[in-house]
Design an enzyme around this catalytic site. Sequence first.
Site, PDB file in Angstrom:
ATOM      1  N   ARG A 151      -5.444 104.940  11.544  1.00 57.60           N
ATOM      2  CA  ARG A 151      -5.082 103.591  11.429  1.00 57.60           C
ATOM      3  C   ARG A 151      -6.813 102.964  11.815  1.00 57.60           C
ATOM      4  O   ARG A 151      -7.598 103.579  12.854  1.00 57.60           O
ATOM      5  CB  ARG A 151      -4.838 103.491  13.015  1.00 57.60           C
ATOM      6  CG  ARG A 151      -4.498 101.815  13.217  1.00 57.60           C
ATOM      7  CD  ARG A 151      -3.831 101.114  12.590  1.00 57.60           C
ATOM      8  NE  ARG A 151      -3.473 100.151  13.391  1.00 57.60           N
ATOM      9  CZ  ARG A 151      -4.071  98.588  12.650  1.00 57.60           C
ATOM     10  NH1 ARG A 151      -4.957  98.918  12.973  1.00 57.60           N
ATOM     11  NH2 ARG A 151      -3.378  97.710  14.079  1.00 57.60           N
ATOM     12  N   ASP A 156      -6.491  93.884  12.317  1.00 54.19           N
ATOM     13  CA  ASP A 156      -4.805  94.008  12.094  1.00 54.19           C
ATOM     14  C   ASP A 156      -5.113  93.227  10.220  1.00 54.19           C
ATOM     15  O   ASP A 156      -4.770  92.286  10.475  1.00 54.19           O
ATOM     16  CB  ASP A 156      -4.729  93.529  13.425  1.00 54.19           C
ATOM     17  CG  ASP A 156      -3.407  93.785  13.663  1.00 54.19           C
ATOM     18  OD1 ASP A 156      -2.638  94.550  13.252  1.00 54.19           O
ATOM     19  OD2 ASP A 156      -3.046  93.586  14.214  1.00 54.19           O
ATOM     20  N   GLU A 159       1.472  91.621   8.245  1.00 54.91           N
ATOM     21  CA  GLU A 159       2.674  92.656   7.881  1.00 54.91           C
ATOM     22  C   GLU A 159       3.749  92.904   7.295  1.00 54.91           C
ATOM     23  O   GLU A 159       3.410  91.400   6.534  1.00 54.91           O
ATOM     24  CB  GLU A 159       3.064  92.750   9.677  1.00 54.91           C
ATOM     25  CG  GLU A 159       3.076  92.622  10.829  1.00 54.91           C
ATOM     26  CD  GLU A 159       2.613  94.115  11.723  1.00 54.91           C
ATOM     27  OE1 GLU A 159       3.980  94.891  10.656  1.00 54.91           O
ATOM     28  OE2 GLU A 159       1.655  94.510  11.657  1.00 54.91           O
ATOM     29  N   ARG A 199      -1.747 107.810  16.252  1.00 51.64           N
ATOM     30  CA  ARG A 199      -2.698 107.682  14.791  1.00 51.64           C
ATOM     31  C   ARG A 199      -3.266 108.035  15.273  1.00 51.64           C
ATOM     32  O   ARG A 199      -3.920 107.159  17.051  1.00 51.64           O
ATOM     33  CB  ARG A 199      -2.128 106.587  14.568  1.00 51.64           C
ATOM     34  CG  ARG A 199      -0.649 106.133  13.491  1.00 51.64           C
ATOM     35  CD  ARG A 199      -0.490 104.591  13.195  1.00 51.64           C
ATOM     36  NE  ARG A 199      -0.543 103.903  13.893  1.00 51.64           N
ATOM     37  CZ  ARG A 199      -0.911 102.245  13.491  1.00 51.64           C
ATOM     38  NH1 ARG A 199      -0.128 102.084  12.560  1.00 51.64           N
ATOM     39  NH2 ARG A 199      -0.573 101.873  14.895  1.00 51.64           N
TER      40      ARG A 199
END
EC number: 3.1.-.-
Length: 274
Positions: A151, A156, A159, A199
């Site tokens: 990750r 971020d 999505e 992760r």
Amino acid sequence: MREGDSNSKKSADVAVLSIILTGSTLTLIYTYKRYLTQFKRTNDIPRRIFRKHWLYGKVTSVGDGDNFHFFHMPGGIRGGWGWLRPVPQMIKNDSTAEKLVGDSRNMRFFNFNWITHGRSTKSKIQKAKSQFLKLNVPYKNRKNLPTIPIRLCGIDAPERAHFGNPAQPFGNEALIWLQNRILGKKVWVKPLSIDQYNRCVARVSYWDWFGGWKDLSLEMLKDGLAVVYEGKVNTEFDDREDKYRYYEFLARSRKKGLWIQNKFETPGEYKKRI
């Protein structure tokens, strides 16, 4: 020389040779275990590695805009990879990026009420999307390999569609960008922590022939395909938070990537809402 003295000398020579062989064997075992042992899953990584050392390996699969699967290759060529230890071979991809993720032009921008401000805004968004959809994705993902899920730290990405929920704008574009940059390539990974999904949260560096070593998280922020991570759990920046926020600000002020939208829901806000 008397026979007794000769036997004593031979015994001493044998003892010295045994000590040398034993020491060499133990040194080889120690060196292999410490520097050449392959980590095949997240929990294999020793605590001493986190925040201090970098791991070398190959990206075999990219499933989202901010994570991928990493095949650890300790020692590189000197560690036997490619001539003594097999390296996973990638399968060439014949499909275009648009076919891989679907035609983003027909996707809803959000799954709640949002009205675009005129055709010009919508046209600008589609133009911004198209530059990423045209990127080449040279390989298919390789699965079922002994890999570590990584990750990316500090960011971020929008999505993608999961569990019946629609994708965010630029979610597919972030995936294509990441596949274009690292799929099938060698990278360096600096483990920082392990998240709730097991992760390895890590800082990732890759080589670019035109610009030298690149921070993968930073490059995504520069192109407007990610935001600085907003969560309070497993927040990792490896002392680069200020730099990440600065380049996020630049991308936003220049309306790059996802920042072209007049109204924008961050990935963190999106996940809270659904």
